[in-house]
Scaffold this motif. Structure first.
Motif, PDB file in Angstrom:
ATOM      1  N   PRO A  11       0.957  -1.066  -0.148  1.00 30.18           N
ATOM      2  CA  PRO A  11      -0.155   0.098  -0.027  1.00 30.18           C
ATOM      3  C   PRO A  11       0.650   1.138   0.179  1.00 30.18           C
ATOM      4  O   PRO A  11       2.131   1.009   0.516  1.00 30.18           O
ATOM      5  CB  PRO A  11      -0.864  -0.065   1.330  1.00 30.18           C
ATOM      6  CG  PRO A  11      -0.134  -1.101   2.124  1.00 30.18           C
ATOM      7  CD  PRO A  11       0.633  -1.900   1.209  1.00 30.18           C
ATOM      8  N   PRO A  12       0.264   2.328  -0.419  1.00 29.81           N
ATOM      9  CA  PRO A  12       1.111   3.719  -0.446  1.00 29.81           C
ATOM     10  C   PRO A  12       1.723   3.913   0.798  1.00 29.81           C
ATOM     11  O   PRO A  12       0.829   3.846   1.693  1.00 29.81           O
ATOM     12  CB  PRO A  12       0.212   4.392  -1.348  1.00 29.81           C
ATOM     13  CG  PRO A  12      -0.905   4.193  -1.238  1.00 29.81           C
ATOM     14  CD  PRO A  12      -1.021   2.523  -1.048  1.00 29.81           C
ATOM     15  N   ASN A  13       2.840   4.623   1.118  1.00 30.06           N
ATOM     16  CA  ASN A  13       3.105   5.002   2.365  1.00 30.06           C
ATOM     17  C   ASN A  13       2.809   6.532   2.266  1.00 30.06           C
ATOM     18  O   ASN A  13       3.330   7.406   1.888  1.00 30.06           O
ATOM     19  CB  ASN A  13       4.711   4.667   2.436  1.00 30.06           C
ATOM     20  CG  ASN A  13       5.253   5.137   3.624  1.00 30.06           C
ATOM     21  OD1 ASN A  13       4.848   6.287   4.316  1.00 30.06           O
ATOM     22  ND2 ASN A  13       6.233   4.459   4.311  1.00 30.06           N
ATOM     23  N   PRO A  14       1.764   6.536   3.308  1.00 33.90           N
ATOM     24  CA  PRO A  14       1.486   8.227   3.342  1.00 33.90           C
ATOM     25  C   PRO A  14       2.547   9.098   3.644  1.00 33.90           C
ATOM     26  O   PRO A  14       2.644  10.259   3.409  1.00 33.90           O
ATOM     27  CB  PRO A  14       0.439   8.006   4.585  1.00 33.90           C
ATOM     28  CG  PRO A  14       0.466   6.884   5.109  1.00 33.90           C
ATOM     29  CD  PRO A  14       1.238   5.932   4.114  1.00 33.90           C
ATOM     30  N   LEU A  17       4.360   9.784   0.548  1.00 33.51           N
ATOM     31  CA  LEU A  17       3.498  10.618  -0.212  1.00 33.51           C
ATOM     32  C   LEU A  17       3.393  12.064   0.285  1.00 33.51           C
ATOM     33  O   LEU A  17       3.488  13.110  -0.335  1.00 33.51           O
ATOM     34  CB  LEU A  17       2.302  10.103  -0.452  1.00 33.51           C
ATOM     35  CG  LEU A  17       2.148   8.693  -1.115  1.00 33.51           C
ATOM     36  CD1 LEU A  17       0.913   7.983  -0.983  1.00 33.51           C
ATOM     37  CD2 LEU A  17       2.861   8.547  -2.629  1.00 33.51           C
ATOM     38  N   GLU A 127      -0.719   6.901  -7.751  1.00 37.57           N
ATOM     39  CA  GLU A 127      -0.651   6.056  -6.200  1.00 37.57           C
ATOM     40  C   GLU A 127      -1.782   6.227  -5.180  1.00 37.57           C
ATOM     41  O   GLU A 127      -2.063   5.200  -4.725  1.00 37.57           O
ATOM     42  CB  GLU A 127       0.756   6.449  -5.713  1.00 37.57           C
ATOM     43  CG  GLU A 127       2.129   6.037  -6.497  1.00 37.57           C
ATOM     44  CD  GLU A 127       3.251   7.021  -6.479  1.00 37.57           C
ATOM     45  OE1 GLU A 127       4.366   6.677  -5.221  1.00 37.57           O
ATOM     46  OE2 GLU A 127       3.198   7.960  -6.840  1.00 37.57           O
ATOM     47  N   LEU A 128      -2.156   7.183  -5.454  1.00 36.11           N
ATOM     48  CA  LEU A 128      -3.495   7.521  -4.548  1.00 36.11           C
ATOM     49  C   LEU A 128      -4.727   7.113  -5.010  1.00 36.11           C
ATOM     50  O   LEU A 128      -5.618   6.784  -4.375  1.00 36.11           O
ATOM     51  CB  LEU A 128      -3.540   9.124  -4.030  1.00 36.11           C
ATOM     52  CG  LEU A 128      -2.595   9.439  -3.118  1.00 36.11           C
ATOM     53  CD1 LEU A 128      -2.709  10.986  -2.946  1.00 36.11           C
ATOM     54  CD2 LEU A 128      -2.614   8.736  -1.635  1.00 36.11           C
ATOM     55  N   VAL A 384      -4.050  13.232   1.088  1.00 41.32           N
ATOM     56  CA  VAL A 384      -2.979  11.938   0.979  1.00 41.32           C
ATOM     57  C   VAL A 384      -3.553  11.011   2.317  1.00 41.32           C
ATOM     58  O   VAL A 384      -3.752  10.008   2.141  1.00 41.32           O
ATOM     59  CB  VAL A 384      -1.673  12.366   1.265  1.00 41.32           C
ATOM     60  CG1 VAL A 384      -0.714  11.208   1.544  1.00 41.32           C
ATOM     61  CG2 VAL A 384      -0.967  12.976   0.065  1.00 41.32           C
ATOM     62  N   ASP A 385      -3.823  11.820   3.560  1.00 44.82           N
ATOM     63  CA  ASP A 385      -4.078  11.109   4.486  1.00 44.82           C
ATOM     64  C   ASP A 385      -5.540  10.232   4.542  1.00 44.82           C
ATOM     65  O   ASP A 385      -5.610   9.312   4.840  1.00 44.82           O
ATOM     66  CB  ASP A 385      -4.114  11.784   5.713  1.00 44.82           C
ATOM     67  CG  ASP A 385      -2.621  12.221   6.328  1.00 44.82           C
ATOM     68  OD1 ASP A 385      -1.753  11.675   5.886  1.00 44.82           O
ATOM     69  OD2 ASP A 385      -2.721  13.052   7.157  1.00 44.82           O
ATOM     70  N   THR A 388      -5.280   7.396   1.771  1.00 47.59           N
ATOM     71  CA  THR A 388      -4.618   6.298   2.107  1.00 47.59           C
ATOM     72  C   THR A 388      -5.268   5.678   3.676  1.00 47.59           C
ATOM     73  O   THR A 388      -4.608   4.634   3.913  1.00 47.59           O
ATOM     74  CB  THR A 388      -2.960   6.661   2.436  1.00 47.59           C
ATOM     75  OG1 THR A 388      -3.025   7.680   3.657  1.00 47.59           O
ATOM     76  CG2 THR A 388      -2.257   7.074   1.219  1.00 47.59           C
ATOM     77  N   ASP A 389      -6.230   6.324   4.072  1.00 43.90           N
ATOM     78  CA  ASP A 389      -6.887   5.512   5.285  1.00 43.90           C
ATOM     79  C   ASP A 389      -7.956   4.928   4.753  1.00 43.90           C
ATOM     80  O   ASP A 389      -9.068   5.529   4.363  1.00 43.90           O
ATOM     81  CB  ASP A 389      -7.383   6.718   6.125  1.00 43.90           C
ATOM     82  CG  ASP A 389      -7.812   6.369   7.483  1.00 43.90           C
ATOM     83  OD1 ASP A 389      -8.644   5.583   7.411  1.00 43.90           O
ATOM     84  OD2 ASP A 389      -7.246   6.602   8.716  1.00 43.90           O
ATOM     85  N   ARG A 393     -11.379   6.784   3.649  1.00 43.84           N
ATOM     86  CA  ARG A 393     -11.716   6.820   2.246  1.00 43.84           C
ATOM     87  C   ARG A 393     -12.981   5.981   1.974  1.00 43.84           C
ATOM     88  O   ARG A 393     -13.810   6.806   0.960  1.00 43.84           O
ATOM     89  CB  ARG A 393     -10.512   6.129   1.477  1.00 43.84           C
ATOM     90  CG  ARG A 393     -10.753   6.187  -0.019  1.00 43.84           C
ATOM     91  CD  ARG A 393      -9.632   5.623  -0.949  1.00 43.84           C
ATOM     92  NE  ARG A 393      -9.727   5.610  -2.079  1.00 43.84           N
ATOM     93  CZ  ARG A 393      -8.808   6.116  -3.065  1.00 43.84           C
ATOM     94  NH1 ARG A 393      -7.404   6.330  -2.660  1.00 43.84           N
ATOM     95  NH2 ARG A 393      -8.969   6.408  -4.134  1.00 43.84           N
TER      96      ARG A 393
END
Length: 420
Positions: A11-14, A17, A127-128, A384-385, A388-389, A393
């Motif tokens: 998973p993308p690393n917040p 990012l 990525e997001l 971003v947060d 990626t949450d 989301r």
């Protein structure tokens, strides 16, 4: 035979990012600041922001956005889009100025911070899994451009919407910032002209009606809640002293943090209008000046993450013991139908009130330039947060999924009151 596992998908690393977003904003700093100073040097009023729209559009084109100027029925509105993810993040850029004092509300900062956030997010959009959209929204100061854009459908695709507004040098928690609804309308009294010396008894004085209305409103204020504001200005009430004026025009507005209260107080103000007309024998008509500005709702997750991002940039959040409010914004209308934030970014060192010549000067200082960078980063970091949450989301995605088609397309104007 054993299965052979494919490459691991992480998973993308917040944190990574957010850092990349910050790097992008810093890399674009000089261009964002130059654009802000350009906007500040060439202020344009509501619905006339052709040069300003072009300045903002140029930034987004340089960042490889698909940009259109003149959208959703407004010549000075902008739509700039990047990416095709399943979550649309709509950032707002305001760039209209105030008559006489230019950018006394710092919309040059709003526009370039919004553009900076959009550009930063475009670099991590794939990525997001997001689609980034910047809306250039004209006429916030007068005209409620966002209300017109809402009616046209500009937020139908939005999952969330964000912008940032400058103010004097305080960093207050976003969740504690609210704005008032505002209903602005124009009253035209109609009387009968006559010679003020030769035939005063033949006249019906519309100027007197305007005066009585103003006095009645002044007396009414004693009995209104502290959180309510009623303002009025007489735009015309006669031309020369020897002619009894046949017409007079008063522009008035009612503000409150509650739409129902705003409507109730407006009825009391209209009673002042009716009384003034009755006392003088005038007729009157009432027309809306702008669409109603609705109260602002801050979406808690985005508000919290925006504040955290400001702290990362070295700003200290100052707790407050009451909600900061006053003033109105058409972003309130957006926040009523789409999860949104409209936080404040302090121009550190400024003690000037917005909508003044002093704050206009503060809006183009090194501290104002820092506000562009910090505001742009904080908006991008909050997105971003959110993206990626998984729970956060899912929550906003579900809200959009359950939103009926056309739910954001609220009519800009309601019904005007009947003439008196």
């Amino acid at each position: 035979m054993t299965d052979v596992a494919g490459p691991e998908t992480r998973p993308p690393n917040p944190e990574d990012l957010r850092r990349r977003c910050e790097d992008v904003v810093l890399a674009w700093r000089d261009r964002l600041v130059a654009a802000s100073h350009d906007l500040h040097a060439h202020p344009e009023l509501a619905f006339e922001e052709h040069r300003s729209a072009a300045v903002v559009a140029a930034l987004l084109r340089d960042a490889d956005f698909d940009v259109t100027v003149g959208v959703w029925g407004l010549d000075t509105a902008i739509e700039a889009v990047y990416g095709d993810g399943d979550m649309t993040v709509t950032l707002c850029a305001e760039y209209d100025a105030l008559p006489g004092i230019g950018h006394g509300c710092g919309h040059n900062i709003i526009a370039t911070a919004g553009a900076g956030a959009a550009i930063a997010l475009s670099r991590v959009a794939d990525e997001l899994g997001i689609r980034v959209k910047l809306l250039g929204t004209p006429a916030e100061e007068k005209g409620a451009g966002k209300a017109h854009l809402l009616e046209a459908g500009a937020w139908e695709d939005a999952t969330v919407s964000l912008m940032v507004h400058p103010g004097p040098g305080i960093v207050a928690p976003t969740a504690g910032i609210s704005t008032q609804s505002r209903d602005r309308f124009r009253v035209e009294f109609t009387g009968r002209a006559a010679h003020a010396a030769a035939a005063p008894t033949a006249g019906i004085n519309a100027g007197d009606a305007a005066t009585i209305m103003q006095v009645a409103i002044g007396l009414l204020r004693q009995h209104l809640p502290d959180t309510v504001r009623v303002s009025a200005v007489t735009l015309s009430g006669g031309d020369v002293s020897n002619i009894i004026p046949a017409t007079a025009v008063v522009e008035a507005e009612v503000r409150s943090f509650d739409m129902t209260e705003t409507a109730d107080i407006k009825k009391r103000v209209l009673a002042c209008v009716d009384g003034a007309a009755t006392a003088t024998g005038c007729g009157y008509s009432i027309t809306p000046v702008d669409p109603v500005y609705e109260p602002l709702i801050q979406y808690p997750f985005l508000a919290d993450r925006f504040d955290a991002a400001l702290e990362h940039r070295g700003r200290v959040i100052t707790p407050i013991d009451r909600a900061l409010g006053g003033g109105s914004t058409d972003m309130g209308n957006v926040s009523q139908v789409v999860p949104s934030i409209h936080p404040m970014i302090g121009v550190m060192g400024s003690t000037s009130a917005p909508h003044t010549a002093d704050f206009a000067r503060d809006a183009v200082t090194p501290a104002a330039d820092d506000a562009i960078v910090d505001g742009a980063y904080a908006l991008a970091a909050a997105v971003v947060d959110l993206a990626t949450d998984p729970d956060a989301r899912a929550a906003v995605t579900e809200l959009k999924r359950n939103r009926a088609p056309g739910a954001t397309r609220k009519p800009a104007y309601g019904e005007a009151p009947a003439p008196g």
